[in-house]
Every structure is written in structure tokens, then in C-alpha cells.
Write a protein that holds these residues in place. Sequence first.
Motif, PDB file in Angstrom:
ATOM      1  N   THR A 168      84.132 -16.023 156.957  1.00 17.66           N
ATOM      2  CA  THR A 168      83.228 -15.013 157.511  1.00 17.66           C
ATOM      3  C   THR A 168      82.116 -14.638 156.544  1.00 17.66           C
ATOM      4  N   LEU A 169      82.154 -15.172 155.323  1.00 10.98           N
ATOM      5  CA  LEU A 169      81.101 -14.913 154.345  1.00 10.98           C
ATOM      6  C   LEU A 169      80.047 -16.001 154.426  1.00 10.98           C
ATOM      7  N   SER A 170      78.808 -15.647 154.115  1.00 10.81           N
ATOM      8  CA  SER A 170      77.773 -16.667 153.979  1.00 10.81           C
ATOM      9  C   SER A 170      78.011 -17.447 152.689  1.00 10.81           C
ATOM     10  N   GLY A 171      77.298 -18.571 152.545  1.00  8.38           N
ATOM     11  CA  GLY A 171      77.449 -19.357 151.321  1.00  8.38           C
ATOM     12  C   GLY A 171      77.090 -18.554 150.091  1.00  8.38           C
ATOM     13  N   GLY A 172      76.002 -17.773 150.171  1.00  9.38           N
ATOM     14  CA  GLY A 172      75.587 -16.954 149.030  1.00  9.38           C
ATOM     15  C   GLY A 172      76.586 -15.860 148.711  1.00  9.38           C
ATOM     16  N   GLN A 173      77.129 -15.206 149.757  1.00  7.26           N
ATOM     17  CA  GLN A 173      78.127 -14.162 149.542  1.00  7.26           C
ATOM     18  C   GLN A 173      79.394 -14.733 148.918  1.00  7.26           C
ATOM     19  N   ALA A 174      79.831 -15.898 149.405  1.00  9.55           N
ATOM     20  CA  ALA A 174      81.026 -16.519 148.845  1.00  9.55           C
ATOM     21  C   ALA A 174      80.833 -16.838 147.373  1.00  9.55           C
ATOM     22  N   LEU A 175      79.642 -17.316 147.021  1.00 11.07           N
ATOM     23  CA  LEU A 175      79.384 -17.648 145.627  1.00 11.07           C
ATOM     24  C   LEU A 175      79.424 -16.404 144.743  1.00 11.07           C
ATOM     25  N   LEU A 176      78.828 -15.309 145.209  1.00 11.93           N
ATOM     26  CA  LEU A 176      78.844 -14.075 144.409  1.00 11.93           C
ATOM     27  C   LEU A 176      80.269 -13.546 144.240  1.00 11.93           C
ATOM     28  N   VAL A 177      81.072 -13.647 145.278  1.00  9.47           N
ATOM     29  CA  VAL A 177      82.463 -13.212 145.167  1.00  9.47           C
ATOM     30  C   VAL A 177      83.206 -14.076 144.147  1.00  9.47           C
ATOM     31  N   ALA A 178      82.940 -15.373 144.157  1.00  3.68           N
ATOM     32  CA  ALA A 178      83.590 -16.266 143.193  1.00  3.68           C
ATOM     33  C   ALA A 178      83.180 -15.914 141.764  1.00  3.68           C
ATOM     34  N   VAL A 179      81.899 -15.596 141.551  1.00  8.13           N
ATOM     35  CA  VAL A 179      81.441 -15.185 140.218  1.00  8.13           C
ATOM     36  C   VAL A 179      82.114 -13.873 139.817  1.00  8.13           C
ATOM     37  N   ALA A 180      82.248 -12.960 140.791  1.00 14.30           N
ATOM     38  CA  ALA A 180      82.942 -11.702 140.504  1.00 14.30           C
ATOM     39  C   ALA A 180      84.379 -11.968 140.067  1.00 14.30           C
ATOM     40  N   GLY A 181      85.004 -12.995 140.643  1.00 13.21           N
ATOM     41  CA  GLY A 181      86.361 -13.352 140.231  1.00 13.21           C
ATOM     42  C   GLY A 181      86.424 -13.808 138.793  1.00 13.21           C
ATOM     43  N   ILE A 182      85.407 -14.566 138.359  1.00 11.15           N
ATOM     44  CA  ILE A 182      85.368 -15.004 136.961  1.00 11.15           C
ATOM     45  C   ILE A 182      85.234 -13.794 136.037  1.00 11.15           C
ATOM     46  N   ARG A 183      84.383 -12.866 136.415  1.00 10.43           N
ATOM     47  CA  ARG A 183      84.247 -11.635 135.621  1.00 10.43           C
ATOM     48  C   ARG A 183      85.570 -10.871 135.593  1.00 10.43           C
ATOM     49  N   LEU A 184      86.233 -10.815 136.738  1.00  7.38           N
ATOM     50  CA  LEU A 184      87.477 -10.059 136.849  1.00  7.38           C
ATOM     51  C   LEU A 184      88.554 -10.636 135.935  1.00  7.38           C
ATOM     52  N   ARG A 185      88.637 -11.957 135.870  1.00  5.90           N
ATOM     53  CA  ARG A 185      89.681 -12.589 135.059  1.00  5.90           C
ATOM     54  C   ARG A 185      89.354 -12.546 133.567  1.00  5.90           C
ATOM     55  N   GLY A 186      88.079 -12.575 133.224  1.00  7.03           N
ATOM     56  CA  GLY A 186      87.651 -12.375 131.838  1.00  7.03           C
ATOM     57  C   GLY A 186      88.103 -13.409 130.842  1.00  7.03           C
ATOM     58  N   ARG A 187      88.185 -14.681 131.248  1.00 10.60           N
ATOM     59  CA  ARG A 187      88.588 -15.713 130.289  1.00 10.60           C
ATOM     60  C   ARG A 187      87.450 -15.990 129.312  1.00 10.60           C
ATOM     61  N   PRO A 188      87.772 -16.420 128.089  1.00 10.70           N
ATOM     62  CA  PRO A 188      86.746 -16.536 127.045  1.00 10.70           C
ATOM     63  C   PRO A 188      85.759 -17.680 127.246  1.00 10.70           C
ATOM     64  N   ILE A 189      86.106 -18.670 128.069  1.00  8.31           N
ATOM     65  CA  ILE A 189      85.216 -19.809 128.314  1.00  8.31           C
ATOM     66  C   ILE A 189      85.045 -19.960 129.815  1.00  8.31           C
ATOM     67  N   ALA A 190      83.800 -20.082 130.260  1.00 10.42           N
ATOM     68  CA  ALA A 190      83.536 -20.220 131.689  1.00 10.42           C
ATOM     69  C   ALA A 190      82.479 -21.290 131.922  1.00 10.42           C
ATOM     70  N   PHE A 191      82.700 -22.100 132.962  1.00 11.63           N
ATOM     71  CA  PHE A 191      81.734 -23.097 133.415  1.00 11.63           C
ATOM     72  C   PHE A 191      81.269 -22.705 134.812  1.00 11.63           C
ATOM     73  N   LEU A 192      79.967 -22.616 134.999  1.00 10.67           N
ATOM     74  CA  LEU A 192      79.388 -22.326 136.315  1.00 10.67           C
ATOM     75  C   LEU A 192      78.630 -23.563 136.773  1.00 10.67           C
ATOM     76  N   ASP A 193      79.051 -24.127 137.899  1.00 11.85           N
ATOM     77  CA  ASP A 193      78.436 -25.358 138.413  1.00 11.85           C
ATOM     78  C   ASP A 193      77.488 -24.998 139.554  1.00 11.85           C
ATOM     79  N   GLU A 194      76.178 -25.134 139.317  1.00  9.93           N
ATOM     80  CA  GLU A 194      75.118 -24.796 140.282  1.00  9.93           C
ATOM     81  C   GLU A 194      75.314 -23.384 140.850  1.00  9.93           C
ATOM     82  N   PRO A 195      75.327 -22.352 140.002  1.00 11.12           N
ATOM     83  CA  PRO A 195      75.664 -21.003 140.482  1.00 11.12           C
ATOM     84  C   PRO A 195      74.585 -20.334 141.316  1.00 11.12           C
ATOM     85  N   THR A 196      73.344 -20.846 141.320  1.00 15.70           N
ATOM     86  CA  THR A 196      72.297 -20.193 142.117  1.00 15.70           C
ATOM     87  C   THR A 196      72.179 -20.784 143.513  1.00 15.70           C
TER      88      THR A 196
END
Length: 548
Positions: A168-196
Motif C-alpha cells: 500500500t506504500l508508494s515506491g518512494g514511501q517504501a524506500l524512506l521507511v527502509a532508510v528509517a529502519g537502518i537508522r532505527l537499528r543503528g549498525r556502525p556500517i551501512a550500504f545504501l544502494d540507489e537510495p534516491t
Amino acid sequence: MPVSPAVVLHDVSLAWPDGTVALDHLSTAFGRGRTALVGRNGAGKSTLVRLVTGELTPTSGTVTTTGPVDHLPQRVQGAVPRLPSGAYPPAGREARPTTPDTVADLLGVGPQVRALRAVLGGDATPAQFEAVDDAWDVEERAGAALAALDLGSGAALGAADLDRPVQTLSGGQALLVAVAGIRLRGRPIAFLDEPTNNLDRRARAALLDLVDSWRGTLVVGSHDRELLEHVDEVVELRDGSATVFGGTYSAFAEHLAVQQAAVAREVRVAEQRHRAEKRQRIQAETTIARRAKAGAASASSMPAILANERRKQAEATAGRLRSGAASAEAQALASVQEAGRRLRSDDVLSVDLPDPGVPAARRIATVTVRGRATVVQGPERVAVAGDNGVGKSTLLDQLVGLPGARAHPLPDTSARAHTDRVGYLPQRKDTLDDGASVLENVRRAAPDVAPAELRNRLARFLVRGDTVDRAVGTLSGGERFRVALAGLVLADPPPQLLVLDEPTNDLDLTSVDQLVAALRAYRGALVVVSHDEQFLGELALDLRIELT
């Protein structure tokens, strides 16, 4: 004291199960801070990321990290399991992708949320306690992470949306939620593949702010020039090797342009020298021939023993002259080849969209927004624009007649095609069968074309050799796009209406230029959704429909 890198790949090789080599003895490192991972489509960027996150196991070599790794995959809707650093699947096996069903899954906290609810509901088994670990406030923290997102168009998420289906989310909304998940987990190393990908201007600004304030190691794989100006270092993958440059992408591009200009001058000088040495060799051969002719004439008037001695001397002199000239020419040619290897010459996407023969007066489609109908007529080019979540992709689904589009109708908005010759390239490229080969996928659109001819045509899309027989699920985002586009272009009869949803996602800059040229020359109708304003500006649009 120098700081050790956060990620090190040493002599890493990877071959796919069919024997195709993806990476061959690659060594590179990623420092702490923000790094851009760049390269042409198919260079191996996504493969490298999957090796670091543990989704793939290298055939040989080692991958080491200084801490757990998190990953925003290129295709958010097909996210892979998050594995801690070093927790690789068994040798020779690939972790199977899983699809996040709910917003909680997309945040990466779905198992913890379900375990917590099970415990609170009375299912207090050791397995449930182990799954919760110490995250007893996971719902509150996840809700706060969602509430902090700016999804635009009056949309807002919170703890109550953790069970909301991802679809039910748009592609852009889903991506922002996924980025929020990375922030939430707070691991020291993160890879973002085509995040925009799929982000509107407001969401892009939020993401750039996030990148600027990132703590820890962040590696961004992207072709987005704006995003690449927010990094401290660039690592370029090319021809199986990695080049590290300290600075932003524009500084790297400027450095590369200066370097390539110098190499081009070196090539020209080497070519001039080679031509000169070749002329010298030809002149030497001419001189030898003249001397031999003169020697033969004089030998007839002298004693045989003296004639034989002079002939031997002449042959020795000719041999030295010939050998010296040939050696000088060979060295000059080697210099040309060496300089040429350092001069970049990239293949480019070659797309010739067929002429579908659409009359200028032919009604192709009708799009109605808030009671106002827009008729797409003849070979017109129409853009559908608006913020994330306003329903652009849903509108396109309605336009092409997908059954699922009726499940989420847009108020006062509808779309209908007046032709059954429609080519649709959805945002997530999910029209492809990941388990089938490239050739098998494309043959669905062109069943009457011989496989050998299809291979020749795929080569124009830079899909060549063993790649044609690889499973689509192993391809990079850019390669997937080219295969999906090939399926549209090779369809028989050709589509009268092309419907493209975010077509520049995952494409390198050169491929975008080639796509623009092909679409401008296309004589059918075009309806396109994109947040890439530069791309839209180059299409020579006839109409622009704004959704709010």
C-alpha cells in the motif's frame, strides 16, 4: 596514527553457479565516513555490496568488517535477510531473498514485534523471549521512527501502521521507511544502494540531510550526481578493479577528465611516433632493395670470391637495418597499445524504438484528474508528476488495465488506454521472471524471433555473451532495466503506447542520455512518471499532469 578502514575486500573473486565471473581478484577498502561507490551498469557494485553484507559468499578471497553491516537494497520490495557481519550462508549458496509483508518487516523489526505481541498475549516460550531480546520498547521506537518521516501529501505513519501491507506504500514511501529502519537499528556500517530512486524533492532533501549527518561508515551506491556531492570519498569499479579518490564525485570527474585528456594526448603522440617508425621501416626496406639491386649489378664484373664476401656483408647490414627498423616500429606500437588501454572507451546503450505508425489524430489514452479529462493523442509525450504517495504508479496501473489497480482506486482520478498495444515498464521491473534467463524473458515478447537473432538484438542493449543465459535475478538494477526495455522494444507488433514508471532508476548517466534520445525519436505515445526533472526536461513533453 592512521585509522584502519571499516570494510576490506582482499583478492575477492566471485563466480555465478553457471561459471560466469562476476568479480575477479578484487581488492579495495572503504574508510570510515561517507563513500560513494560508482561505476557503469553491470560493473559489479550491487554484487560487491551483497558480498559485504553476507548475502553472497566469495568464491575466493576475504571480506572483513569492523562491525555489523546494514543494507538498503536496490529493490526495496525484495529486501534480503539482514545478516550480521561474518554470518555468511554456506559456501556456494546464495541467501534466498524474502519479501517484506508489512511496514514492520520493511523496518527490519517484524520478528521482534510479532514475538513481543506473542509474549504479551501469553505465549511466553523461550523462543519468543529470545526473539524479543531486550527490545521491549520496539513498537514505541519503531513508531517514533515512522512519525519522523516526511512522506508528503498529508501522509503520516506511526506505531499503528506497523501491520500495514508494504504494497500500500508508494515506491518512494517504501524506500524512506527502509532508510528509517537502518537508522532505527543503528549498525556502525551501512550500504545504501540507489537510495534516491523514486523520491520526490522533499524526500530527497530529507535523505541528503540524513547522509550529511550520518555517524559511522556509510557507502552509497548511486548514479545520482546530487547525492554524490555529499560524500568524502569515491570508489569506482571498472573492468574488475577499484580506484579510490578522496573527494566528491564532481572533483573525481574533474580529475578523471584531466587524466583522460593527458592520456589522449599521449595516445596521439604515440600514434604519431608509430607512423613515423613505420615510414622509417618502409624507407629501410626500400634502401635495402636498392642496395641489393646495385650490389647484384656490380658483382657481375668482379671475381666470385670477392662478390660473395660483399654479398654477405650487404646481407648482414640489411639484417641489422631491417631488425632495427622493425624493433623501433614494434616498440612504438606497444606504446600506442599501452596508452590506449588507459584511455576509456565505453560501449553505450543503443535503443531504436520501432515506429508503431500512430496517426496524429488517433486517441491513444484518456487520463482524468479531479473531473478534468486529458486525451493523449497521436505521438504525444505526457508526464505524470507529484509527490510520493499521491498515486502516480496506481494511475499508471489503471492506464494499462492491471487488475490490482482497481483495489486501490484514486478519488476523482481514472485512466484508460484506447489501444491494446501497450508497453508497460513498472517502477519495480517486476514484469520479469527472476528465475528464468534473460533470453527466456525476452522471448516471451518475441516468440517468433530466432534465439540467435535475439542475442544479436540484445547486444545493442549491452546484454552480451554469457549474460544472456543468466537468471534475471542475478542482474544489477541497470541490467534488469535493459532486459525489460528490450522486451518492450522487441515486441511484435510494436507498442503504440509506452508507459514508463521511473525509467531512469538504476541507469548510469550515459544510458540515461541514450534513453532520452530513443524516446525523443519514438513515434508512438508516451506516458512517463519520473522525479528526475532533468530527464523530463529533455523529453520535449507535450503535456504535464500534476497529482496532488
